[in-house]
Every structure is written in C-alpha cells, then in structure tokens.
Design an enzyme around this catalytic site. Sequence first.
Site, PDB file in Angstrom:
ATOM      1  N   LYS A  43     -30.937 -53.524 -28.949  1.00 21.10           N
ATOM      2  CA  LYS A  43     -31.846 -53.860 -27.858  1.00 21.10           C
ATOM      3  C   LYS A  43     -32.398 -52.578 -27.229  1.00 21.10           C
ATOM      4  O   LYS A  43     -33.603 -52.448 -26.998  1.00 21.10           O
ATOM      5  CB  LYS A  43     -31.076 -54.669 -26.814  1.00 21.10           C
ATOM      6  CG  LYS A  43     -31.932 -55.200 -25.711  1.00 21.10           C
ATOM      7  CD  LYS A  43     -31.117 -55.986 -24.704  1.00 21.10           C
ATOM      8  CE  LYS A  43     -30.569 -57.257 -25.319  1.00 21.10           C
ATOM      9  NZ  LYS A  43     -29.678 -57.993 -24.414  1.00 21.10           N
ATOM     10  N   ARG A 113     -27.695 -55.194 -18.957  1.00 20.29           N
ATOM     11  CA  ARG A 113     -27.513 -56.012 -20.164  1.00 20.29           C
ATOM     12  C   ARG A 113     -26.755 -55.266 -21.239  1.00 20.29           C
ATOM     13  O   ARG A 113     -26.952 -54.079 -21.433  1.00 20.29           O
ATOM     14  CB  ARG A 113     -28.872 -56.350 -20.782  1.00 20.29           C
ATOM     15  CG  ARG A 113     -29.703 -57.311 -20.012  1.00 20.29           C
ATOM     16  CD  ARG A 113     -31.092 -57.298 -20.611  1.00 20.29           C
ATOM     17  NE  ARG A 113     -31.982 -58.149 -19.874  1.00 20.29           N
ATOM     18  CZ  ARG A 113     -32.303 -59.387 -20.236  1.00 20.29           C
ATOM     19  NH1 ARG A 113     -31.815 -59.899 -21.336  1.00 20.29           N
ATOM     20  NH2 ARG A 113     -33.104 -60.112 -19.503  1.00 20.29           N
ATOM     21  N   GLY A 122     -25.968 -63.904 -27.212  1.00 21.63           N
ATOM     22  CA  GLY A 122     -25.197 -64.633 -26.214  1.00 21.63           C
ATOM     23  C   GLY A 122     -23.710 -64.329 -26.199  1.00 21.63           C
ATOM     24  O   GLY A 122     -22.965 -64.929 -25.433  1.00 21.63           O
ATOM     25  N   MET A 124     -22.171 -61.460 -25.442  1.00 20.89           N
ATOM     26  CA  MET A 124     -21.725 -60.538 -24.396  1.00 20.89           C
ATOM     27  C   MET A 124     -22.462 -60.860 -23.101  1.00 20.89           C
ATOM     28  O   MET A 124     -23.245 -61.797 -23.046  1.00 20.89           O
ATOM     29  CB  MET A 124     -21.960 -59.108 -24.851  1.00 20.89           C
ATOM     30  CG  MET A 124     -21.036 -58.718 -25.999  1.00 20.89           C
ATOM     31  SD  MET A 124     -21.212 -57.017 -26.471  1.00 20.89           S
ATOM     32  CE  MET A 124     -22.796 -57.018 -27.251  1.00 20.89           C
ATOM     33  N   ARG A 373     -36.409 -57.585 -31.385  1.00 18.00           N
ATOM     34  CA  ARG A 373     -35.413 -57.268 -32.409  1.00 18.00           C
ATOM     35  C   ARG A 373     -35.802 -58.024 -33.673  1.00 18.00           C
ATOM     36  O   ARG A 373     -36.580 -58.990 -33.601  1.00 18.00           O
ATOM     37  CB  ARG A 373     -34.012 -57.660 -31.954  1.00 18.00           C
ATOM     38  CG  ARG A 373     -33.913 -59.111 -31.593  1.00 18.00           C
ATOM     39  CD  ARG A 373     -32.582 -59.422 -30.946  1.00 18.00           C
ATOM     40  NE  ARG A 373     -32.611 -60.771 -30.399  1.00 18.00           N
ATOM     41  CZ  ARG A 373     -31.713 -61.262 -29.584  1.00 18.00           C
ATOM     42  NH1 ARG A 373     -30.701 -60.528 -29.189  1.00 18.00           N
ATOM     43  NH2 ARG A 373     -31.805 -62.498 -29.145  1.00 18.00           N
ATOM     44  N   HIS A 489     -29.291 -71.325 -27.208  1.00 18.46           N
ATOM     45  CA  HIS A 489     -28.112 -70.691 -27.799  1.00 18.46           C
ATOM     46  C   HIS A 489     -27.695 -71.396 -29.081  1.00 18.46           C
ATOM     47  O   HIS A 489     -27.493 -70.770 -30.121  1.00 18.46           O
ATOM     48  CB  HIS A 489     -26.979 -70.732 -26.760  1.00 18.46           C
ATOM     49  CG  HIS A 489     -25.690 -70.182 -27.270  1.00 18.46           C
ATOM     50  ND1 HIS A 489     -24.703 -70.987 -27.784  1.00 18.46           N
ATOM     51  CD2 HIS A 489     -25.262 -68.917 -27.380  1.00 18.46           C
ATOM     52  CE1 HIS A 489     -23.703 -70.217 -28.172  1.00 18.46           C
ATOM     53  NE2 HIS A 489     -24.011 -68.966 -27.941  1.00 18.46           N
ATOM     54  N   ARG A 656     -11.222 -67.441 -73.152  1.00 18.60           N
ATOM     55  CA  ARG A 656      -9.905 -66.829 -72.988  1.00 18.60           C
ATOM     56  C   ARG A 656      -8.837 -67.737 -73.580  1.00 18.60           C
ATOM     57  O   ARG A 656      -8.818 -68.941 -73.311  1.00 18.60           O
ATOM     58  CB  ARG A 656      -9.621 -66.609 -71.504  1.00 18.60           C
ATOM     59  CG  ARG A 656      -8.246 -66.033 -71.268  1.00 18.60           C
ATOM     60  CD  ARG A 656      -8.027 -65.714 -69.822  1.00 18.60           C
ATOM     61  NE  ARG A 656      -7.748 -66.921 -69.039  1.00 18.60           N
ATOM     62  CZ  ARG A 656      -7.629 -66.901 -67.717  1.00 18.60           C
ATOM     63  NH1 ARG A 656      -7.791 -65.772 -67.042  1.00 18.60           N
ATOM     64  NH2 ARG A 656      -7.363 -68.007 -67.062  1.00 18.60           N
ATOM     65  N   GLU A 783      -5.948 -56.657 -66.532  1.00 15.11           N
ATOM     66  CA  GLU A 783      -5.528 -57.195 -65.235  1.00 15.11           C
ATOM     67  C   GLU A 783      -4.173 -56.666 -64.793  1.00 15.11           C
ATOM     68  O   GLU A 783      -3.559 -57.198 -63.874  1.00 15.11           O
ATOM     69  CB  GLU A 783      -5.588 -58.728 -65.215  1.00 15.11           C
ATOM     70  CG  GLU A 783      -5.219 -59.403 -66.497  1.00 15.11           C
ATOM     71  CD  GLU A 783      -5.537 -60.895 -66.531  1.00 15.11           C
ATOM     72  OE1 GLU A 783      -5.960 -61.478 -65.531  1.00 15.11           O
ATOM     73  OE2 GLU A 783      -5.322 -61.487 -67.602  1.00 15.11           O
ATOM     74  N   SER A 802     -12.615 -57.174 -70.141  1.00  7.69           N
ATOM     75  CA  SER A 802     -13.094 -57.923 -68.994  1.00  7.69           C
ATOM     76  C   SER A 802     -12.039 -57.769 -67.895  1.00  7.69           C
ATOM     77  O   SER A 802     -10.887 -58.157 -68.078  1.00  7.69           O
ATOM     78  CB  SER A 802     -13.275 -59.391 -69.361  1.00  7.69           C
ATOM     79  OG  SER A 802     -13.690 -60.097 -68.225  1.00  7.69           O
ATOM     80  N   ASP A 807      -5.939 -60.912 -60.841  1.00  5.49           N
ATOM     81  CA  ASP A 807      -4.582 -60.456 -61.161  1.00  5.49           C
ATOM     82  C   ASP A 807      -4.427 -58.954 -60.928  1.00  5.49           C
ATOM     83  O   ASP A 807      -3.375 -58.503 -60.494  1.00  5.49           O
ATOM     84  CB  ASP A 807      -4.239 -60.800 -62.621  1.00  5.49           C
ATOM     85  CG  ASP A 807      -3.617 -62.178 -62.721  1.00  5.49           C
ATOM     86  OD1 ASP A 807      -2.694 -62.467 -61.929  1.00  5.49           O
ATOM     87  OD2 ASP A 807      -4.059 -62.980 -63.561  1.00  5.49           O
ATOM     88  N   CYS A 869     -14.450 -60.623 -64.494  1.00  7.48           N
ATOM     89  CA  CYS A 869     -14.479 -62.082 -64.381  1.00  7.48           C
ATOM     90  C   CYS A 869     -13.586 -62.589 -63.251  1.00  7.48           C
ATOM     91  O   CYS A 869     -13.418 -63.778 -63.080  1.00  7.48           O
ATOM     92  CB  CYS A 869     -14.120 -62.742 -65.711  1.00  7.48           C
ATOM     93  SG  CYS A 869     -12.457 -62.360 -66.262  1.00  7.48           S
ATOM     94  N   TYR A 889     -21.699 -56.204 -67.357  1.00  3.63           N
ATOM     95  CA  TYR A 889     -22.007 -57.487 -66.717  1.00  3.63           C
ATOM     96  C   TYR A 889     -20.962 -57.855 -65.682  1.00  3.63           C
ATOM     97  O   TYR A 889     -19.860 -57.308 -65.676  1.00  3.63           O
ATOM     98  CB  TYR A 889     -22.113 -58.608 -67.759  1.00  3.63           C
ATOM     99  CG  TYR A 889     -20.801 -58.977 -68.431  1.00  3.63           C
ATOM    100  CD1 TYR A 889     -19.936 -59.907 -67.846  1.00  3.63           C
ATOM    101  CD2 TYR A 889     -20.422 -58.390 -69.637  1.00  3.63           C
ATOM    102  CE1 TYR A 889     -18.735 -60.233 -68.443  1.00  3.63           C
ATOM    103  CE2 TYR A 889     -19.215 -58.716 -70.237  1.00  3.63           C
ATOM    104  CZ  TYR A 889     -18.372 -59.633 -69.640  1.00  3.63           C
ATOM    105  OH  TYR A 889     -17.176 -59.950 -70.212  1.00  3.63           O
TER     106      TYR A 889
HETATM  107  C1  PEP Z   1      -8.289 -62.698 -62.993  1.00  2.00           C
HETATM  108  O1  PEP Z   1      -7.085 -62.511 -62.978  1.00  2.00           O
HETATM  109  O2  PEP Z   1      -9.099 -61.998 -62.377  1.00  2.00           O
HETATM  110  C2  PEP Z   1      -8.835 -63.812 -63.784  1.00  2.00           C
HETATM  111  C3  PEP Z   1     -10.136 -63.978 -63.891  1.00  2.00           C
HETATM  112  O3  PEP Z   1      -7.957 -64.685 -64.301  1.00  2.00           O
HETATM  113  P1  PEP Z   1      -7.245 -65.850 -63.489  1.00  2.00           P
HETATM  114  O4  PEP Z   1      -7.879 -65.931 -62.159  1.00  2.00           O
HETATM  115  O5  PEP Z   1      -7.442 -67.067 -64.307  1.00  2.00           O
HETATM  116  O6  PEP Z   1      -5.845 -65.388 -63.468  1.00  2.00           O
HETATM  117 MG    MG Z   2      -5.836 -63.435 -64.494  1.00  2.00          MG
END
Ligand code: PEP
Ligand code: MG
Length: 914
Positions: A43, A113, A122, A124, A373, A489, A656, A783, A802, A807, A869, A889
């Site tokens: 502000k 203010r 709103g 504060m 703002r 609000h 997997r 993992e 991956s 884990d 993943c 990826y």
């Molecule tokens: C992980 O461990 O990140 C994973 C993708 O496998 P899960 O969650 O199935 O153990």
């Molecule tokens: Mg896992």
Amino acid sequence: MTSTAAQTAAQEGPSTIAGKLAYRFGDGAADGDASMRNLLGGKGAGLHEMSRLGVPVPPGFTLTTDVCTSFYANERRYPDGFEEQIRESLSWVEQVAGATFGDAKNPLLLSVRSGARVSMPGMMDTVLNLGLNDTTVEGLATRSGDPRFAYDSYRRFVAMYSDVVLGVKRADDLSADPFEALLEAKKESRGVELDTELDAGALKELVDEYKAEVTRRLGTDFPDDPWHQLVTAIGAVFESWETPRAVIYRKMNGYAHEWGTACNVQSMVFGNLGDDCATGVCFTRDPKTGAPGIFGEYLINAQGEDVVAGVRTPIPIAKAARAEGDPPSMEESQGETYQNLLDACTRLEQHFTDMQDIEFTVQQGKLWILQTRTGKRTGPAMVKIASDLVDEKMIDQHEAILRQDAEQISELLHPVFDDSTARNVIAKGLAASPGAAVGQVVFSADEATAAVERGQKVILVRVETSPEDIAGMVAAQGILTARGGMTSHAAVVARGWGKCCVSGCSAIVIDYQKGEFTATAADGSVVTVKRGDTVSIDGSTGDVMVGVVPTVEPVLPVEFERLMSWADEARTLNVRTNADTPEDAAKARAFGAEGIGLTRTEHMFFGEDRILAVRQMILSGTEAGRREALAKVLPIQRGDFEGIFRAMDGYPVTIRLLDPPLHEFLPHEPAEQKDVAAALGVSLEDVRRRIESLAEFNPMLGHRGVRLAITYPEIYEVQARAILEAAINVMSEGGTVIPEIMVPLVAMSSELEEVRERIVTVAEAVFAEKKARVDYTIGTMIELPRACVTADVIAEHADFFSFGTNDLTQTTFGLSRDDAGRFLPTYLEQRVLQKDPFVELDREGVGALVKIGIEKGRSTRPDLKIGICGEHGGNPASVEFCHDAGFNYVSCSPYRVLIARLAAAQAALRSTGG
Ligand code: PEP
Ligand code: MG
C-alpha cells in the site's frame, strides 16, 4: 491485549535501525517508489508511486516494515529517533494539507493504516479520523460547517480506536458489537431507522456513551491527547500483524511471519461531507471474469469502511453494471468525477501494467485516490487479463506466463452446476466469486470449523463477514452473505482463494439466535432454512438453492488454450502423468500429458475380478502355487495394459512392477479369509497363520519393491510378460507403443542387474512366441539415499531413472509418510520446517541427493533419461527445481498436468531471465 501493549509501544529504544524510518509522499512527490514494497509495504509503495505519477493522493508518510520488525525484536519498543522523525514528517504533512494536528480551529485528522508487502485484505487494523477530541471536533464542525458530520466522524473514531487500540470488542461471533448496540439503541430512542437520520445532538450523546462504555470496561478514560492517540494507534497497527486472523491468512498463503507490516499515516479526506462526496472501491477490470472496463461500487456520503465492511449495499460505478431498480450509477450521477476516476484508472493500469484495485474518495467533488494495488482475481480472470494485456501490448507473452499463479489454474477445473438439472432457487444474491458449492448451513466461523473437523461440508451464512470470520471462511465450501457488495470483505477474500461466494443476498433474513434464515421468493412465499439444512450456492450466477444440485466438469476458456500454447513453446521439460487406468490416462492426455511417468500396477491388483487370485498367489507358499495363481492374473493385467497403451498412443508409458509389501493385499475380514481358504483348499486357520507370518514391524522398509522380485522372481516375470504381450497386441492393431518397465525401491546395482536379466529373458521368450518385437526400456526408481549415491553403478543397468521423491523424502528425513501427519503440523506451525517436504521438494536435503543421483547416473550413462514421479512432480516450486536440475520430465496426477506445464514454462523463462 492491545491496550497494554500499545502503551509500551509509546516507548523508544534501545534499538537503532540504520536510515530513515518515515518516508513522505504527497503533493506530486515522494521519498519512495513502487520498487520499495518490502520496505514500505504494498500500500505504501503504491501511494509513493501514485504521488510521483501525479495522481491525487492525500499527503502522509510511511513507517517502514523495518520499524515493525524492530518493534517485535525489541519487546515492542520503537527504535531510537522514532518520535522525532514522526514529528518532523507530521509537520511536513501539516504544511501540505494546510491544517494542524490537534489544532482547535483547523485540525488535521489522520488515518493510520497497516500495509504489508503483499495485500492481506482486511486482516490487519486501521484507525480513521485520528486526532479528534472534544476541542478539535468543534474546529471540524466550524470549518466544515456541518456539526453533524463532525460528530459522526468523532463517534466513528472513538469506536474504531476503542476496538483496534483498546481492545473493546464484541464478545463472540454471534453477539453484537458494543458500539453498534449503542448506535441501535440511540436510533430506537430517537425513533429513526437510518444512521443518517441521527442529528448532531444525538451523535454527540453517542460519543459520550461510547466513552462511558470504554471507561466502564477498562476502568480508564478514553485518551484525548492527539499525540498519544497517534503513537498508540501506530503500535496497534504493528500489533495487528500478529492477530490470529492475520497469522492464519499468512499460513494459508505461505507468507513469512518475518516480513512485518508497514504503517501509513495519512491526512484524512472525507467522503461523508454531503451529497457531493462519496467513497468507493473499483477494479480496472472485472476481477471475476477479467472482462475489460471499470468494475466497482461506491456509496454517496459515506466513509471507506462502509463499502468494504458491507454494512450498506453499494451502488455500481458504471452504468452498464446497474441493475433495474438500483439508484443511479456514478457514471450517471457524477459524470465529471467518473471521468476523472476513469482517467486515474487508465493511468494507473498503464503504469503498473496490470489490473488495479483502487480505493477512492470524493470530497466536495474532488477525487482523491487512497490506494492502488494489483487486484486479486479469480483463476479465469487471471488468464483472461494476461491474455488481453498481451493484445493491448502492455505485456509480452513471456510476462503473461510468468504472471500466472500456477496453483490458481486449478480453479479453472472447479466443477460447475449441471445446467440440465432444474434449480430450486430460493434467493438470488451477487455472483461474487465463481464456483459451485454445496454444504450444510452454519451461521458462525466457529460452527464452520467444528463441523468441518467432524468431516462435514458447510456453507457459511453470515449477514456480512469480517476478518474475524476468516477461519470459518477457510473451512467452508462456500460463503453466503445477506449484505455487502462485490467488493465487500467476503467477496474479495473468497475471490482471492478461488472460493465460491454469493454476497449481498438481501432476499434472505438471518436470525442467528434461532439458527435459521428465511428467503422470500418472487411469488411472496417464504422458505425457512435451518442450521444443518443443505443448500447449494452458485458463485457465477448468485443463485441460492435448497438441497444438493449436481455438478459437472467445466469448459476451459479460449484464452487459456492460447496461454498454454505459449507456455508449451517456452518450456523444455516434458510433462507426463501418473495414471493407473485408461480413463485417467485419457483425462491426462486431454490436459496435455506427454506420456505416463508412473503406472502403479498394485492398484490394479485390488480389482474384484483378481484380488482372490492375487491373495492365492501370496498365500500359496510354493513357487508352483504362486505360478498357478499368477496365470489367472496375467490375462487381466494384459488387458489393463492394453487399455493404457491405447489411451497413450504414441507416447511413452512407464509401468512400475509390484511395489508394496504383500501383506497389504491380504484379507482382514473373516469372510474374505474364508474365500481364500476355499480357493487354496486349506483351512481358515492355515490362512490366518500365513497372514500373521507375513506381518512386518516396518512394512515401508520391509519386504517390498525389488526385494519381492529377488525372493519371488515369478511375480515380475509375469508382469513383464503382461506388459510386453499387451504392447505387441496394441502394436498389431496399428498403435504406437513405447513401454518403459520400471523397478521400484532399488538400493543396490546388483538388485537391478539381476531383475533386468530376468526381464530380458522373458522379453525374448515373448518375442519368440509372438514372432514380433517391440522396443522397450528398463529403468529404475530412485527412492533411497543409497541409490542416489551409487547412481553411477546403478545406471549401468538402467535406461532411465525416475525419482520417487515420496519415498526419497521419507527415507532421507527418516520420516514416515504415514505417520508424519501427527507431528508435521506442529513443525510447520513453529516454523521448525518452512514447508511440508512431502508437498514441496526439500532442496537442501532431498534435492542435494537428487542432484548427486543425476550427476553420478549421467557420469556412466550420459543419455540417461531422468524424470520424477513423486507428488512433487505437480508442485510448481518443485517443478522449477526439476527444470534447473536437468530433468527430462516431471510426472503428476492428471489434474495437475496443466499446473506442471505452466510451472515448467515459468521455470524455463526464469532460468533464461524471461
Ligand atoms: C514415490 O515414492 O515417490 C513414488 C512415486 O512411489 P509411491 O508413492 O507409490 O511409493
Ligand atoms: Mg515409492
């Protein structure tokens, strides 16, 4: 609370802060500018910048966030030199404003203010009309020629100061504000309905009654000394950084407690000096849809808090937004001021190159801009505005991408009510924040949080909301208010969160005591809705309906497709999805997934048609018995994989092999145990004994992942066969299949080496039988910390890595995924941890291991494909890490694919400087 702390706040020392404490603005100049948000607050920085731009801003000064942090670091004392700097700045403001603070004839009045570096609407506190006492009020009355106005300002000041600085508040959510109660009583005794009907004499009496109430509650008199009022109000504003509602808001939005707030002390301008005065709030574009054109509301002869608090329902500014029966819009009734406002909006929007949220006051025909703002907006508006600004050449495509809040994109995916269902509309309010919400009616924030803790879904119904309702608003599915406009609000906060809200629904009458509201339909019939009844509210139309209205998936706006195409051009990371079924795979494809990064085969094992065979396999006790059971599973799994390959035609699919401990698949119910005993031809007792023998103390670190394949090689052999047979079958239909077979929980290269050999043997057998080959790869999940640090040797047997960061986080922290919920919240609350490491990848620890894994892996296999993943694959900050660390990826759940695509583009643009 505030009263004692505010007293201490009047004292200085012993700390010093280098540099200026107070930065001045006004009169077409300023000490600061827009780049100084962290020091001056959003502000403050806006006021300084506006003043530089020549936009009319009442003069004032900003006390920096450093003053606030020093205040907290030094037992709530101000730094040395604080008073002196305020006095000097104040005398400058007096000169510019042509009035003197505390003067009996021509008193300067101030607003005090809060304003943090990010907007916390709103959350504060603010004190207005500061500097009034029994003497100065007379000066104000004489100068304005309006004693009624002077005493009205005075009574508002006493109420506000008492609430904010002295802590005189309503007892709880359902009871009235003590000053509101006195006001109501006064109106009753005078036989009038509206505040505006009370004359100067009545208001003067109210001031005395308010003060008496303060003395009765606190045992001390209301302070008359303007200087004391100012210093304590500044203290209270700094203290409001720590109120529970502000703390919750920061936690929800991930804002740091250490930032502190700035405090703006500014000369007052008045929107309540008569009918040529007004006050309002406007956005330079529609914050709900993003449509161009001024969007806002105002109230004639009122003060700013009247608009935001939603006590009176305001009037639209633009003629186009005025509904039938509404009083004239500002465009119609104050044409010249409207033009000036439009000019200021255009100037500010062009200057800041984004949609602005502007507060203004008109005093006797003169427009003053009090605040600007960057406006909070819904997900759809965020997308449309960015796309439009590109067309208007205010920003370029890269800037448009960087302006998106990747998380907020999920709002575009919120379900909407099914249009084909008949709606039982009992009332219509303002469509304040889009979405479809269904839940049981509750009437207070406390009820809302308690019900949600019990697992219920609720709609919070209030006459109006105030910042004290914030926890209940967080908990509720949606918010319905009887009063308050599009900038009340409730509306502003809900939009900021993407939560459904219907505001200003004046057709409903709420009775908190009875726990019900009534709605009068157009035909005059009255519907009563009680606490606990289910209602559906539509934040896109304002409809309030009784019962459950079914919802459907929304359609993505065209601007979004456009933005995503720019994002796809900018990003270098591929985005895949985690999907276990053809349906999920197809959904993810529609969101732009470029393959599957993880199919968890175990989820398929639970299907009704196969769980018995799976159990038979686990419990059989001999290899022959296991193979017999697996033979039943094989065709079913093959069918699953065929479906997934078809849905992902032409894109890679990582499957997997079995991961969880076998015990997870076993029956716990006696009836199910009996079925397995019968299928195996053994006694129930035998089955129970076998189940017991498979139980582990620590299954997550037990007999799971690749370890299953070392002891029972036939499981992976059959799964590999199912994958490759499915691949060849789909290929023979003309499909393009790219199977990637993934081995979980590898700690040692020898594990992968052994399993890989077996998979290759199975593959060759399948190819010989089918007289066809398919290209496939074999990779591993990373993992475990040991896998990261020995990634060079593991990579000798892996075509891809991956990272299973779920884990890996668990094993790096030594923190059980399943039990962390019991204590992690305390870690986060006490800020022992800044972020939940299962949500946002911990760069310092887990991230360091990931980097070692990548570096080592690519040292022996430079072309190693690397993905993630774990859940982090759909978290924007973690996606940025993956981009910077050289991943190929990320893979995430279907609904996060859009977020990941956008986050990947933002990461790419940031790393190359936009
Ligand atoms: C992980 O461990 O990140 C994973 C993708 O496998 P899960 O969650 O199935 O153990
Ligand atoms: Mg896992």
